[in-house]
Design a protein around this motif. Structure first.
Motif, PDB file in Angstrom:
ATOM      1  N   THR A  46       6.694  -4.301  -0.004  1.00 20.05           N
ATOM      2  CA  THR A  46       5.683  -4.640  -1.006  1.00 20.05           C
ATOM      3  C   THR A  46       5.613  -3.585  -2.111  1.00 20.05           C
ATOM      4  OG1 THR A  46       3.988  -3.618   0.400  1.00 20.05           O
ATOM      5  CG2 THR A  46       4.285  -5.994   0.577  1.00 20.05           C
ATOM      6  N   SER A  47       5.784  -2.320  -1.748  1.00 15.38           N
ATOM      7  CA  SER A  47       5.758  -1.252  -2.751  1.00 15.38           C
ATOM      8  C   SER A  47       6.927  -1.386  -3.716  1.00 15.38           C
ATOM      9  CB  SER A  47       5.793   0.127  -2.077  1.00 15.38           C
ATOM     10  OG  SER A  47       4.674   0.334  -1.250  1.00 15.38           O
ATOM     11  N   MET A  48       8.115  -1.620  -3.163  1.00 11.79           N
ATOM     12  CA  MET A  48       9.297  -1.752  -4.022  1.00 11.79           C
ATOM     13  C   MET A  48       9.226  -3.016  -4.869  1.00 11.79           C
ATOM     14  SD  MET A  48      12.601  -0.301  -2.016  1.00 11.79           S
ATOM     15  CE  MET A  48      12.742   1.456  -1.648  1.00 11.79           C
ATOM     16  N   LEU A 230      -7.188  -1.326   7.320  1.00 13.63           N
ATOM     17  CA  LEU A 230      -6.532  -0.424   6.383  1.00 13.63           C
ATOM     18  C   LEU A 230      -5.125  -0.909   6.032  1.00 13.63           C
ATOM     19  CD1 LEU A 230      -6.967   2.215   4.855  1.00 13.63           C
ATOM     20  CD2 LEU A 230      -5.880   3.418   6.759  1.00 13.63           C
ATOM     21  N   PHE A 231      -4.429  -1.515   6.977  1.00 20.72           N
ATOM     22  CA  PHE A 231      -3.078  -2.015   6.749  1.00 20.72           C
ATOM     23  C   PHE A 231      -3.074  -3.099   5.672  1.00 20.72           C
ATOM     24  CE2 PHE A 231       0.484  -4.802   8.610  1.00 20.72           C
ATOM     25  CZ  PHE A 231       1.422  -4.225   7.777  1.00 20.72           C
ATOM     26  N   VAL A 232      -3.984  -4.048   5.802  1.00 17.23           N
ATOM     27  CA  VAL A 232      -4.061  -5.131   4.813  1.00 17.23           C
ATOM     28  C   VAL A 232      -4.425  -4.584   3.435  1.00 17.23           C
ATOM     29  CG1 VAL A 232      -5.275  -7.240   4.175  1.00 17.23           C
ATOM     30  CG2 VAL A 232      -4.645  -6.853   6.564  1.00 17.23           C
ATOM     31  N   VAL A 233      -5.390  -3.673   3.401  1.00 13.14           N
ATOM     32  CA  VAL A 233      -5.826  -3.105   2.125  1.00 13.14           C
ATOM     33  C   VAL A 233      -4.698  -2.329   1.459  1.00 13.14           C
ATOM     34  CG1 VAL A 233      -7.386  -1.442   1.061  1.00 13.14           C
ATOM     35  CG2 VAL A 233      -8.246  -3.020   2.793  1.00 13.14           C
ATOM     36  N   ILE A 234      -3.951  -1.546   2.256  1.00 10.91           N
ATOM     37  CA  ILE A 234      -2.892  -0.715   1.691  1.00 10.91           C
ATOM     38  C   ILE A 234      -1.738  -1.566   1.162  1.00 10.91           C
ATOM     39  CG2 ILE A 234      -1.030   0.880   2.380  1.00 10.91           C
ATOM     40  CD1 ILE A 234      -3.111   2.482   3.868  1.00 10.91           C
ATOM     41  N   PHE A 236      -2.024  -4.409  -0.439  1.00  2.00           N
ATOM     42  CA  PHE A 236      -2.431  -4.767  -1.800  1.00  2.00           C
ATOM     43  C   PHE A 236      -2.517  -3.532  -2.686  1.00  2.00           C
ATOM     44  CE2 PHE A 236      -3.983  -8.439   0.618  1.00  2.00           C
ATOM     45  CZ  PHE A 236      -3.534  -9.476  -0.186  1.00  2.00           C
ATOM     46  N   HIS A 237      -3.031  -2.441  -2.121  1.00  2.00           N
ATOM     47  CA  HIS A 237      -3.160  -1.188  -2.858  1.00  2.00           C
ATOM     48  C   HIS A 237      -1.808  -0.751  -3.411  1.00  2.00           C
ATOM     49  CE1 HIS A 237      -3.141   3.208  -3.228  1.00  2.00           C
ATOM     50  NE2 HIS A 237      -4.451   3.165  -3.369  1.00  2.00           N
ATOM     51  N   GLN A 238      -0.792  -0.707  -2.560  1.00  2.00           N
ATOM     52  CA  GLN A 238       0.524  -0.231  -2.983  1.00  2.00           C
ATOM     53  C   GLN A 238       1.204  -1.207  -3.942  1.00  2.00           C
ATOM     54  OE1 GLN A 238      -0.113   3.030  -1.944  1.00  2.00           O
ATOM     55  NE2 GLN A 238       2.098   2.946  -2.115  1.00  2.00           N
ATOM     56  N   MET A 239       0.989  -2.499  -3.743  1.00  2.00           N
ATOM     57  CA  MET A 239       1.621  -3.466  -4.628  1.00  2.00           C
ATOM     58  C   MET A 239       0.996  -3.408  -6.025  1.00  2.00           C
ATOM     59  SD  MET A 239       2.440  -7.501  -4.014  1.00  2.00           S
ATOM     60  CE  MET A 239       0.725  -8.015  -3.928  1.00  2.00           C
ATOM     61  N   PHE A 240      -0.327  -3.338  -6.099  1.00  2.00           N
ATOM     62  CA  PHE A 240      -0.984  -3.261  -7.405  1.00  2.00           C
ATOM     63  C   PHE A 240      -0.638  -1.955  -8.112  1.00  2.00           C
ATOM     64  CE2 PHE A 240      -4.508  -6.142  -5.604  1.00  2.00           C
ATOM     65  CZ  PHE A 240      -3.805  -7.274  -5.991  1.00  2.00           C
ATOM     66  N   TYR A 269       8.969   5.441  -5.780  1.00  2.00           N
ATOM     67  CA  TYR A 269       7.637   4.945  -5.439  1.00  2.00           C
ATOM     68  C   TYR A 269       7.684   4.117  -4.157  1.00  2.00           C
ATOM     69  CZ  TYR A 269       3.341   2.272  -5.513  1.00  2.00           C
ATOM     70  OH  TYR A 269       2.145   1.693  -5.142  1.00  2.00           O
ATOM     71  N   GLY A 270       8.725   3.288  -4.020  1.00  2.00           N
ATOM     72  CA  GLY A 270       8.814   2.395  -2.867  1.00  2.00           C
ATOM     73  C   GLY A 270       8.965   3.103  -1.535  1.00  2.00           C
ATOM     74  N   ILE A 271       9.584   4.292  -1.526  1.00  2.00           N
ATOM     75  CA  ILE A 271       9.864   4.951  -0.243  1.00  2.00           C
ATOM     76  C   ILE A 271       8.819   5.996   0.144  1.00  2.00           C
ATOM     77  CG2 ILE A 271      12.349   4.599  -0.528  1.00  2.00           C
ATOM     78  CD1 ILE A 271      12.585   7.573  -1.195  1.00  2.00           C
ATOM     79  N   THR A 272       7.951   6.409  -0.772  1.00  2.00           N
ATOM     80  CA  THR A 272       7.063   7.523  -0.437  1.00  2.00           C
ATOM     81  C   THR A 272       6.020   7.169   0.623  1.00  2.00           C
ATOM     82  OG1 THR A 272       5.823   6.947  -2.442  1.00  2.00           O
ATOM     83  CG2 THR A 272       7.275   8.844  -2.562  1.00  2.00           C
TER      84      THR A 272
END
Length: 357
Positions: A46-48, A230-234, A236-240, A269-272
């Motif tokens: 999701t981050s990438m 926290l998993f669900v929130v993160i 969306f957090h990382q994608m936004f 950004y995707g791997i951090t």
């Protein structure tokens, strides 16, 4: 023993018990091990996606992503970054450095705010030094540099850019073009190779603050007992947040030899956050999120990161995109309202996520 002394002793014993339970050696939660491992790959994906999709879609015409979608992502992402600075970094820094697990001297001064202030001035001084050096190089090449883009024919969508100064050569643009014999205006922009430096510096500062934050987000996810929410929130957090970074990377105007920079930025950004999750899984048997060391290190990092993103968000994103952007100052009110609405929506949604993470 007087009543006052007895009460003081009871309070001291209660405080010591609290410190042993909440501030001593311990470990993170051991539940949901399989899902925590899966979270490493899910968050990475999701981050990438958030960081690389704007970059890739702008380079691949057959995806047919409309221009307004990029504009939405760009301004929405700016709001996300600004809210991240205040809600997801500065507030946790204040909490960490004000923790009861720390010695009382930490409560005698607002260290988190002071570190954030230092960070803002550090980034400000770095940019001044970089722009002074870059402007001097451009001036020697006969190019006038205007960091706000004022006076550039046709306006500018970028915050930074060189302005041709052919007058220094005693001729106008037309004569300069004719002199080349080819109509190539490249000779007017001999300083152009240095302009990517300003763009790379700006995005590097932005990414530095975001990446520090992302590592601690991943570390927290790996050891927290409140994992599912926290998993669900993160996700969306990382994608936004990734969309915010990715939209900035996508709009970098770089020469072909620097075309790899946006891709590298998106990958970093995707791997951090997955790196933070992996580190947390590796040390969760001994890692205590409430220890004195954790509060100090985490608080300092959050405060510095908050300063970086506050400066970047308010100066590089808000001021340059709205106040110093000719399209916004002289353009239609509809365009301005659209951009402001996207930014406020991004900030509002990211601020709302701060209720859970």
């Amino acid at each position: 023993m007087s009543d006052y002394t007895a009460e003081f002793v009871r309070d001291a014993e209660t405080h010591q018990l609290y410190r042993r339970v909440n501030c001593g050696n311990g470990g993170g939660a051991s539940s949901y091990t399989g899902l925590r491992i899966a979270a490493l790959f899910i968050v990475m994906a999701t981050s990438m996606f958030g960081a690389l999709f704007p970059v890739v879609s702008r380079r691949v015409p057959w995806l047919h992503v409309p221009k307004f979608a990029f504009q939405i992502a760009k301004y929405f992402g700016s709001g996300v970054i600004i809210a991240t600075a205040f809600i997801h970094l500065l507030d946790p820094a204040i909490s960490s450095l004000g923790s009861s697990c720390l010695p009382s001297s930490w409560g005698e001064y607002p260290y988190a705010l002071a570190l954030c202030l230092i960070s803002i001035f550090m980034i400000f001084l770095v940019e001044i030094a970089a722009f002074r050096w870059g402007s001097a190089v451009l001036a020697k090449a006969g190019v006038k540099y205007d960091p706000h883009g004022h006076g550039i024919p046709g306006g500018t969508h970028a915050a930074h850019g060189p302005e041709s100064a052919p007058q220094s050569r005693g001729m106008d643009d037309k004569d300069s073009i004719q002199e080349t014999g080819t109509g190539d205006v490249e000779s007017l922009h001999k300083g152009e190779p240095t302009s990517p430096m300003a763009q790379v510096l700006g995005i590097a500062i932005l990414e530095f603050g975001v990446l520090l934050h992302s590592v601690f987000v991943g570390l927290t996810l790996a050891i927290t007992s409140n994992f599912k929410v926290l998993f669900v929130v993160i996700i969306f957090h990382q994608m936004f947040e990734g969309l915010g970074v990715g939209s900035r990377l996508a709009y970098m105007d770089l020469p072909p030899k620097y075309s790899y920079v946006p891709i590298v930025g998106g990958l970093l950004y995707g791997i951090t956050t997955p790196v933070g999750i992996a580190a947390g899984l590796g040390v969760r048997a001994s890692y205590n999120p409430h220890s004195t060391t954790t509060d100090i290190v985490g608080g300092i990092m959050d405060a510095f990161s908050a300063g970086i993103l506050i400066y970047t968000g308010l100066v590089e994103l808000m001021a340059h995109e709205f106040i110093f952007n000719k399209d916004m100052v002289e353009g239609s009110s509809k365009q301005l309202v659209f951009a402001l609405t996207c930014m406020v929506a991004g900030a509002g949604l990211m601020a709302l996520l701060g209720k859970w993470a």
